[in-house]
Structure formats: C-alpha cells, structure tokens
Scaffold this motif. Structure first.
Motif, PDB file in Angstrom:
ATOM      1  N   GLU A 197       1.026  -1.356   0.132  1.00 59.53           N
ATOM      2  CA  GLU A 197       0.116   0.242  -0.031  1.00 59.53           C
ATOM      3  C   GLU A 197       0.858   0.919  -0.158  1.00 59.53           C
ATOM      4  O   GLU A 197       1.784   1.389   0.835  1.00 59.53           O
ATOM      5  N   THR A 198       0.459   2.031  -0.944  1.00 58.71           N
ATOM      6  CA  THR A 198       1.522   3.415  -1.167  1.00 58.71           C
ATOM      7  C   THR A 198       0.386   4.448  -1.076  1.00 58.71           C
ATOM      8  O   THR A 198      -0.060   4.904  -2.452  1.00 58.71           O
ATOM      9  N   GLU A 199      -0.360   4.949  -0.054  1.00 60.69           N
ATOM     10  CA  GLU A 199      -1.254   5.805   0.042  1.00 60.69           C
ATOM     11  C   GLU A 199      -2.590   5.270  -0.849  1.00 60.69           C
ATOM     12  O   GLU A 199      -3.309   4.589  -0.447  1.00 60.69           O
ATOM     13  N   ARG A 200      -2.779   5.960  -1.903  1.00 63.85           N
ATOM     14  CA  ARG A 200      -3.975   5.526  -2.659  1.00 63.85           C
ATOM     15  C   ARG A 200      -3.702   4.048  -3.720  1.00 63.85           C
ATOM     16  O   ARG A 200      -4.611   3.888  -4.632  1.00 63.85           O
ATOM     17  N   THR A 201      -2.646   3.813  -3.594  1.00 68.17           N
ATOM     18  CA  THR A 201      -2.220   2.580  -4.544  1.00 68.17           C
ATOM     19  C   THR A 201      -2.230   1.407  -3.505  1.00 68.17           C
ATOM     20  O   THR A 201      -1.625   1.245  -2.691  1.00 68.17           O
ATOM     21  N   LYS A 202      -3.278   0.405  -3.671  1.00 68.33           N
ATOM     22  CA  LYS A 202      -3.161  -0.952  -2.932  1.00 68.33           C
ATOM     23  C   LYS A 202      -3.329  -1.950  -3.722  1.00 68.33           C
ATOM     24  O   LYS A 202      -4.271  -2.083  -4.726  1.00 68.33           O
ATOM     25  N   ILE A 203      -2.441  -2.920  -3.555  1.00 67.30           N
ATOM     26  CA  ILE A 203      -2.437  -4.206  -4.275  1.00 67.30           C
ATOM     27  C   ILE A 203      -2.069  -5.407  -3.461  1.00 67.30           C
ATOM     28  O   ILE A 203      -1.199  -5.249  -2.562  1.00 67.30           O
ATOM     29  N   ALA A 204      -2.812  -6.428  -3.886  1.00 67.10           N
ATOM     30  CA  ALA A 204      -2.558  -7.888  -3.256  1.00 67.10           C
ATOM     31  C   ALA A 204      -1.901  -8.762  -4.374  1.00 67.10           C
ATOM     32  O   ALA A 204      -2.667  -8.765  -5.484  1.00 67.10           O
ATOM     33  N   CYS A 205      -1.035  -9.603  -3.756  1.00 69.26           N
ATOM     34  CA  CYS A 205      -0.503 -10.613  -4.844  1.00 69.26           C
ATOM     35  C   CYS A 205      -0.624 -11.967  -4.269  1.00 69.26           C
ATOM     36  O   CYS A 205      -0.074 -12.034  -3.092  1.00 69.26           O
ATOM     37  N   GLY A 206      -0.774 -12.872  -5.121  1.00 64.25           N
ATOM     38  CA  GLY A 206      -0.784 -14.276  -4.452  1.00 64.25           C
ATOM     39  C   GLY A 206       0.080 -15.155  -5.556  1.00 64.25           C
ATOM     40  O   GLY A 206      -0.170 -15.024  -6.892  1.00 64.25           O
TER      41      GLY A 206
END
Length: 261
Positions: free
Chosen positions: A67-76
């Motif tokens: 998470e970088t402020e308004r950028t949110k990413i999940a990875c599997g």
C-alpha cells in the motif's frame, strides 16, 4: 398489531442517516500540479510511504500486500507445480496475471480483462523474469496473480505490483537472484518527480519506471512513456535507483517479520 401503512415489499431505510462526504475545494486545489511547488506534503525527490506485509493469503504458496497511499495491491503466488503441457521444458514457466477490481478506478471498470490489464502484466513479468531462477524448475509453472484494489496511476501500479510480486515469490520460497523493487519518475517542467500520482503523471511530459535488484546493483527492466530527453532519462534512472535501495529495505524487513511470526 401491524400498522396499516407498512409496506412489506420494500426494505426500509435506517432510522439515522448521514450526508456523504465529498472532497473539499481545498483538497481539489492541493491536487494541482505546479512545477517548483511542494506537492501534497512531499518534495520532488520523495516517494509515498510504503507499507508491505507478506503471508496474508493462506491458500497461496506465497503472498504479499502493498500500500502506497491510494495505491493498494494484493498478490498471490501459486506453485511451482507441474506443467500440464506434454512438451518437456528445461526451464520453468512464469505466468503473471493482473486484474483491476471494478471499484479500483474513479470510473467503474468492467470486470473483464482488457488491454490495460495485459500491458501492466507484461511490464511486471519483464521486471521479474531476470530474477527468478527458472532453470532450477524444469517442466514447472509459477502463477502470479495480482489484484489492484485501488489505482492511483498506471506507473504506480506497475512499480508497486512488481514489488508485491517479488515479495510474494520470496514468501513462497522460490529461489531468486535477488529481490526486485521498482520506482517511477516523471518529468514535470524542469524537475524530476519521483513516485508520481495519477494526476501528476498525466501532467508530465514523460514518465519512466525502473525495476532492478539493488542487492546485485542490476537493472531488470526500464519502461518509458511520453517524451523525455536523454538528460532527463539519466536523471530519472539515477533518482529511481537511489529510492529503490530504500524500498528494498522495506521489503526485506516485511519478509523478515513474516518469517519470525
């Protein structure tokens, strides 16, 4: 006794309600891009705070959330597992798939794969490929699934997605030459702004995304868009390399904390 005017076919609203909160005019003015002026509380050479946590998806062999402020990413990451193809391959295969959630952008996206999904996936794949030792995994497949929960610019999605995927691969125990980290930069006027937001990237004359392995002082991928002079490209690369070392420390710390738990 039930009331005569009560309609059972409709769902009644709550007893209390609150007005929606919209961005104020002062917040809108802070989003304006002005060269030489401080941008949202950080200077041109600063990046947004990075939060990374590994091992959040129990069903995956490895996972990471960034998470970088308004950028949110999940990875599997799933694998390595035996490839279903009958053709023998001395090297393993790395698959990267990117998906935007319908609510990730300002305008609602259709929940189907499009050209933008594939473009981001290709950039992340090129950044990761030189680091993963696929020669040790013959006839095997590694699947990397990246979900963009919130999007604040394609440049940020590619950079943060590469970092999350690298951390997830390390969490899965897949042998790599080094952790891959990435940083973006944009040319705003005569200045180089690191880690641009979506508004800043749109106002820039050109942007550059650099991915590499700071532990080996190696660059794995460079992606450029827009118009940049040779001098601006060199400045962007040098600035990104410096910040990649800071991001590398954050990723290593996140993996260490997950291993200790």
């Amino acid at each position: 006794m039930a009331l005569s005017n009560f309609d059972r076919r409709r769902i009644n609203g709550p007893e209390e309600s609150f007005s929606p909160v919209f961005a104020s005019d002062e917040e809108d003015e802070s989003l304006l891009v002005t060269p030489g002026k401080s941008r949202q509380g950080r200077s041109a050479g600063d990046i947004r705070p990075v939060f990374l946590e590994a091992g959040l998806i129990n069903q995956a062999n490895g996972s990471a959330y960034i998470e970088t402020e308004r950028t949110k990413i999940a990875c599997g990451v799933y694998g390595p597992r035996q490839s279903k193809t009958t053709v023998y391959s001395e090297q393993g295969r790395l698959n990267v798939e990117v998906k935007f959630t319908p609510f990730s952008c300002t305008r609602r996206r259709v929940p189907i794969h499009d050209a933008e999904d594939r473009s981001v996936a290709v950039q992340i794949y090129q950044a990761l490929l030189p680091a993963v030792r696929l020669e040790l995994l013959p006839k095997s497949t590694i699947d990397v699934y990246i979900t963009i929960i919130e999007n604040d610019g394609i440049e940020g999605c590619i950079a943060a997605g590469s970092v999350a995927a690298s951390a997830a691969l390390a969490d899965a125990g897949i042998e790599m030459l080094g952790l891959v980290v990435s940083c973006a930069a944009s040319a705003i006027g005569k200045e180089i702004w690191l880690d641009p937001t979506e508004v800043e990237a749109e106002a820039a004359s050109g942007s550059l995304i650099l991915a590499g392995m700071p532990a080996l002082d190696t660059i794995t991928s460079i992606w450029q868009s827009g118009r940049l002079t040779s001098a601006e490209i060199v400045k962007c690369m040098e600035a990104c390399q410096e910040r990649c070392e800071d991001i590398h420390a954050v990723v290593a710390q996140g993996l260490l904390l997950n291993a200790q738990n």
